[in-house]
Write a protein that holds these residues in place. Structure first.
Motif, PDB file in Angstrom:
ATOM      1  N   VAL A 197     -11.751  -1.612 -26.708  1.00  0.00           N
ATOM      2  CA  VAL A 197     -10.614  -1.033 -25.986  1.00  0.00           C
ATOM      3  C   VAL A 197     -11.108  -0.386 -24.697  1.00  0.00           C
ATOM      4  O   VAL A 197     -12.085   0.373 -24.698  1.00  0.00           O
ATOM      5  N   GLY A 198     -10.450  -0.719 -23.602  1.00  0.00           N
ATOM      6  CA  GLY A 198     -10.857  -0.205 -22.297  1.00  0.00           C
ATOM      7  C   GLY A 198     -11.724  -1.170 -21.518  1.00  0.00           C
ATOM      8  O   GLY A 198     -12.124  -0.884 -20.385  1.00  0.00           O
ATOM      9  N   THR A 199     -12.022  -2.340 -22.125  1.00  0.00           N
ATOM     10  CA  THR A 199     -12.811  -3.365 -21.425  1.00  0.00           C
ATOM     11  C   THR A 199     -12.127  -3.813 -20.149  1.00  0.00           C
ATOM     12  O   THR A 199     -12.778  -4.055 -19.122  1.00  0.00           O
ATOM     13  N   THR A 200     -10.796  -3.933 -20.195  1.00  0.00           N
ATOM     14  CA  THR A 200     -10.020  -4.444 -19.067  1.00  0.00           C
ATOM     15  C   THR A 200      -9.661  -3.303 -18.122  1.00  0.00           C
ATOM     16  O   THR A 200      -8.941  -2.376 -18.501  1.00  0.00           O
ATOM     17  N   LYS A 201     -10.161  -3.345 -16.906  1.00  0.00           N
ATOM     18  CA  LYS A 201      -9.861  -2.312 -15.919  1.00  0.00           C
ATOM     19  C   LYS A 201      -8.374  -2.350 -15.549  1.00  0.00           C
ATOM     20  O   LYS A 201      -7.770  -3.421 -15.451  1.00  0.00           O
ATOM     21  N   THR A 202      -7.785  -1.178 -15.338  1.00  0.00           N
ATOM     22  CA  THR A 202      -6.366  -1.094 -15.002  1.00  0.00           C
ATOM     23  C   THR A 202      -6.175  -0.737 -13.526  1.00  0.00           C
ATOM     24  O   THR A 202      -6.762   0.219 -13.027  1.00  0.00           O
ATOM     25  N   VAL A 203      -5.356  -1.535 -12.868  1.00  0.00           N
ATOM     26  CA  VAL A 203      -5.078  -1.359 -11.441  1.00  0.00           C
ATOM     27  C   VAL A 203      -3.564  -1.265 -11.252  1.00  0.00           C
ATOM     28  O   VAL A 203      -2.832  -2.169 -11.660  1.00  0.00           O
ATOM     29  N   VAL A 204      -3.090  -0.187 -10.672  1.00  0.00           N
ATOM     30  CA  VAL A 204      -1.661  -0.018 -10.417  1.00  0.00           C
ATOM     31  C   VAL A 204      -1.375  -0.341  -8.953  1.00  0.00           C
ATOM     32  O   VAL A 204      -1.892   0.312  -8.044  1.00  0.00           O
ATOM     33  N   TRP A 205      -0.583  -1.396  -8.744  1.00  0.00           N
ATOM     34  CA  TRP A 205      -0.171  -1.812  -7.394  1.00  0.00           C
ATOM     35  C   TRP A 205       1.274  -1.390  -7.178  1.00  0.00           C
ATOM     36  O   TRP A 205       2.135  -1.677  -8.010  1.00  0.00           O
ATOM     37  N   ALA A 206       1.566  -0.725  -6.055  1.00  0.00           N
ATOM     38  CA  ALA A 206       2.949  -0.394  -5.698  1.00  0.00           C
ATOM     39  C   ALA A 206       3.021  -0.125  -4.208  1.00  0.00           C
ATOM     40  O   ALA A 206       2.033   0.267  -3.571  1.00  0.00           O
ATOM     41  N   ALA A 207       4.210  -0.318  -3.654  1.00  0.00           N
ATOM     42  CA  ALA A 207       4.422  -0.038  -2.239  1.00  0.00           C
ATOM     43  C   ALA A 207       4.188   1.437  -1.956  1.00  0.00           C
ATOM     44  O   ALA A 207       4.419   2.303  -2.811  1.00  0.00           O
ATOM     45  N   CYS A 208       3.739   1.722  -0.745  1.00  0.00           N
ATOM     46  CA  CYS A 208       3.438   3.099  -0.352  1.00  0.00           C
ATOM     47  C   CYS A 208       3.852   3.321   1.093  1.00  0.00           C
ATOM     48  O   CYS A 208       3.421   2.583   1.996  1.00  0.00           O
ATOM     49  N   HIS A 209       4.679   4.328   1.319  1.00  0.00           N
ATOM     50  CA  HIS A 209       5.064   4.709   2.682  1.00  0.00           C
ATOM     51  C   HIS A 209       5.768   6.064   2.627  1.00  0.00           C
ATOM     52  O   HIS A 209       6.502   6.332   1.675  1.00  0.00           O
ATOM     53  N   PRO A 210       5.535   6.923   3.621  1.00  0.00           N
ATOM     54  CA  PRO A 210       6.203   8.225   3.621  1.00  0.00           C
ATOM     55  C   PRO A 210       7.730   8.125   3.638  1.00  0.00           C
ATOM     56  O   PRO A 210       8.420   9.001   3.113  1.00  0.00           O
ATOM     57  N   ASP A 211       8.258   7.069   4.226  1.00  0.00           N
ATOM     58  CA  ASP A 211       9.699   6.877   4.304  1.00  0.00           C
ATOM     59  C   ASP A 211      10.186   6.117   3.074  1.00  0.00           C
ATOM     60  O   ASP A 211       9.831   4.950   2.888  1.00  0.00           O
ATOM     61  N   PRO A 212      10.996   6.733   2.207  1.00  0.00           N
ATOM     62  CA  PRO A 212      11.464   6.035   1.002  1.00  0.00           C
ATOM     63  C   PRO A 212      12.193   4.728   1.301  1.00  0.00           C
ATOM     64  O   PRO A 212      12.137   3.789   0.499  1.00  0.00           O
ATOM     65  N   GLU A 213      12.862   4.659   2.450  1.00  0.00           N
ATOM     66  CA  GLU A 213      13.578   3.426   2.799  1.00  0.00           C
ATOM     67  C   GLU A 213      12.607   2.260   2.985  1.00  0.00           C
ATOM     68  O   GLU A 213      12.959   1.101   2.746  1.00  0.00           O
ATOM     69  N   ALA A 214      11.375   2.567   3.376  1.00  0.00           N
ATOM     70  CA  ALA A 214      10.395   1.526   3.687  1.00  0.00           C
ATOM     71  C   ALA A 214       9.772   0.902   2.444  1.00  0.00           C
ATOM     72  O   ALA A 214       9.091  -0.121   2.552  1.00  0.00           O
ATOM     73  N   VAL A 215       9.991   1.501   1.259  1.00  0.00           N
ATOM     74  CA  VAL A 215       9.397   0.949   0.036  1.00  0.00           C
ATOM     75  C   VAL A 215      10.433   0.339  -0.906  1.00  0.00           C
ATOM     76  O   VAL A 215      10.088  -0.218  -1.950  1.00  0.00           O
ATOM     77  N   LYS A 216      11.702   0.417  -0.530  1.00  0.00           N
ATOM     78  CA  LYS A 216      12.756  -0.047  -1.448  1.00  0.00           C
ATOM     79  C   LYS A 216      12.697  -1.552  -1.689  1.00  0.00           C
ATOM     80  O   LYS A 216      13.134  -2.025  -2.744  1.00  0.00           O
ATOM     81  N   TYR A 217      12.153  -2.310  -0.740  1.00  0.00           N
ATOM     82  CA  TYR A 217      11.986  -3.751  -0.941  1.00  0.00           C
ATOM     83  C   TYR A 217      11.133  -4.028  -2.168  1.00  0.00           C
ATOM     84  O   TYR A 217      11.374  -4.969  -2.932  1.00  0.00           O
ATOM     85  N   ASN A 218      10.089  -3.208  -2.367  1.00  0.00           N
ATOM     86  CA  ASN A 218       9.169  -3.391  -3.485  1.00  0.00           C
ATOM     87  C   ASN A 218       9.751  -2.860  -4.787  1.00  0.00           C
ATOM     88  O   ASN A 218       9.537  -3.438  -5.853  1.00  0.00           O
ATOM     89  N   VAL A 219      10.514  -1.783  -4.697  1.00  0.00           N
ATOM     90  CA  VAL A 219      11.222  -1.283  -5.870  1.00  0.00           C
ATOM     91  C   VAL A 219      12.184  -2.353  -6.381  1.00  0.00           C
ATOM     92  O   VAL A 219      12.285  -2.602  -7.586  1.00  0.00           O
ATOM     93  N   ALA A 220      12.865  -3.021  -5.437  1.00  0.00           N
ATOM     94  CA  ALA A 220      13.815  -4.078  -5.807  1.00  0.00           C
ATOM     95  C   ALA A 220      13.126  -5.179  -6.600  1.00  0.00           C
ATOM     96  O   ALA A 220      13.671  -5.678  -7.595  1.00  0.00           O
ATOM     97  N   ARG A 221      11.931  -5.578  -6.185  1.00  0.00           N
ATOM     98  CA  ARG A 221      11.212  -6.636  -6.911  1.00  0.00           C
ATOM     99  C   ARG A 221      10.701  -6.115  -8.251  1.00  0.00           C
ATOM    100  O   ARG A 221      10.752  -6.817  -9.264  1.00  0.00           O
ATOM    101  N   ALA A 222      10.213  -4.889  -8.281  1.00  0.00           N
ATOM    102  CA  ALA A 222       9.643  -4.337  -9.509  1.00  0.00           C
ATOM    103  C   ALA A 222      10.675  -4.280 -10.628  1.00  0.00           C
ATOM    104  O   ALA A 222      10.389  -4.643 -11.773  1.00  0.00           O
ATOM    105  N   ILE A 223      11.885  -3.843 -10.322  1.00  0.00           N
ATOM    106  CA  ILE A 223      12.874  -3.650 -11.380  1.00  0.00           C
ATOM    107  C   ILE A 223      13.444  -4.964 -11.902  1.00  0.00           C
ATOM    108  O   ILE A 223      14.147  -4.976 -12.920  1.00  0.00           O
ATOM    109  N   LEU A 224      13.128  -6.077 -11.239  1.00  0.00           N
ATOM    110  CA  LEU A 224      13.532  -7.386 -11.757  1.00  0.00           C
ATOM    111  C   LEU A 224      12.583  -7.887 -12.828  1.00  0.00           C
ATOM    112  O   LEU A 224      12.897  -8.837 -13.544  1.00  0.00           O
ATOM    113  N   ARG A 225      11.424  -7.258 -12.945  1.00  0.00           N
ATOM    114  CA  ARG A 225      10.430  -7.700 -13.913  1.00  0.00           C
ATOM    115  C   ARG A 225      10.736  -7.125 -15.298  1.00  0.00           C
ATOM    116  O   ARG A 225      11.465  -6.143 -15.431  1.00  0.00           O
TER     117      ARG A 225
END
Length: 323
Positions: A197-225
């Motif tokens: 357990v723990g052999t597989t490294k975990t990487v969290v990918w997500a959009a990042c920007h100070p302006d919340p409007e600038a990351v909503k494109y990625n939120v839209a894709r994430a919630i479809l999964r």
């Protein structure tokens, strides 16, 4: 915990290379770049140029797939990149998303993915691999180790990644309860495969920007999964609306029209946003649950703060404990 940069290569190559050099200078660990050849600049070409222009930062695909790239092509590309960069290459792969959807093609089957990972690993290790009857194929320029990370979101893919991956790229949001639910399933896959357990490294990918409007494109894709863990009724309602409007021509674009369907209150659970101090606190929360790496996927668009400026704003806060 490592902090890395995610790039949608929708700028001129010279501008992306400049961002890569700045990311290295600021202390980012890895540059993860999309492989979606119709929507963005071609990733293998970009990595060759970036590899020659940098000396420390690692380079990884987020992610390639088994269908647009034959396993021998993928293995050869990463063996070459690892040689060019003295071992700074990481192969990120999954079943496919925008690279295939932009051509109206179906994503790969999990069995195809598992077989591709197996063959790529064997080729990169200098082993002979069968593709047709009789003859065996072998890569003749191996030597550097190339870890293979699999992007996974849903329960079945997480279990498979726990069985076959050196690492897992999670695109499940940024809320610790969502990421913990994914890690639990990933580790169940490790146990099933009798891996520690723990052999597989975990990487969290997500959009990042100070302006919340600038990351909503990625939120839209994430919630479809098919994200495991607690999902609110509002998230499900918004996902149903986004599904009707999602257009892969705008995949990865901060200016995507479907982004307007995402309310700001969902941003906190699915993207890194607001002040540098708040983004640093989001990163710290993931470190506390044992995440190995976060990838800040900073978009580029004419009407938002440029990527390089965002990196400069964030660096003093996100690297404060790592200097």
């Amino acid at each position: 915990m490592k902090i890395s940069l995610g790039v949608y290569p929708n700028q001129k190559p010279s501008e992306v290379i400049a961002s890569a050099k700045l990311a290295e200078e600021l202390g980012f660990d890895t540059l993860w770049m999309l492989d979606s050849h119709l929507l963005f600049r071609e990733v293998y070409t970009m990595f060759g140029a970036i590899g020659a222009a940098t000396s420390r930062i690692r380079l990884g695909t987020a992610v390639t797939n088994p269908l647009t790239r034959h396993p021998t092509v993928t293995a050869s590309a990463f063996a070459t990149l690892a040689e060019l960069t003295e071992g700074r290459a990481t192969l990120g792969i999954s079943v496919g998303d925008s690279a295939l959807k932009a051509m109206n093609l179906e994503i790969a089957k999990m069995k195809e993915l598992a077989d591709t990972v197996r063959r790529c690993r064997a080729l990169l290790d200098g082993e002979e691999v069968a593709f047709g009857e009789g003859e065996l194929a072998k890569l003749h320029h191996t030597g550097r180790h190339v870890p293979i990370y699999v992007a996974a979101t849903g329960p079945k893919m997480l279990a498979l990644t726990g069985e076959i991956g050196d690492g897992c790229i999670l695109m499940n949001g940024v809320a610790p309860d969502l990421i913990q639910a994914a890690i639990d399933l990933l580790q169940a896959g490790e146990r099933e495969a009798k891996r520690p357990v723990g052999t597989t490294k975990t990487v969290v990918w997500a959009a990042c920007h100070p302006d919340p409007e600038a990351v909503k494109y990625n939120v839209a894709r994430a919630i479809l999964r098919n994200i495991p863990g607690p999902i609110s009724d509002l998230t499900r309602q918004v996902a149903a609306e986004v599904k009707k409007e999602y257009n892969y021509e705008e995949h990865g674009s901060a200016e995507a029209h479907f982004a307007s369907l995402v309310p700001t209150e969902l941003v906190e659970r699915f993207a890194f946003s607001h002040s540098p101090e708040h983004i640093a606190s989001q990163i710290d929360a993931l470190e506390k649950i044992g995440v190995d790496e976060v990838v800040l996927a900073i978009p580029f668009a004419p009407n938002i703060t440029p990527r390089d400026e965002v990196m400069r704003q964030l660096a003093p806060m996100i690297f404060r404990k790592r200097v």
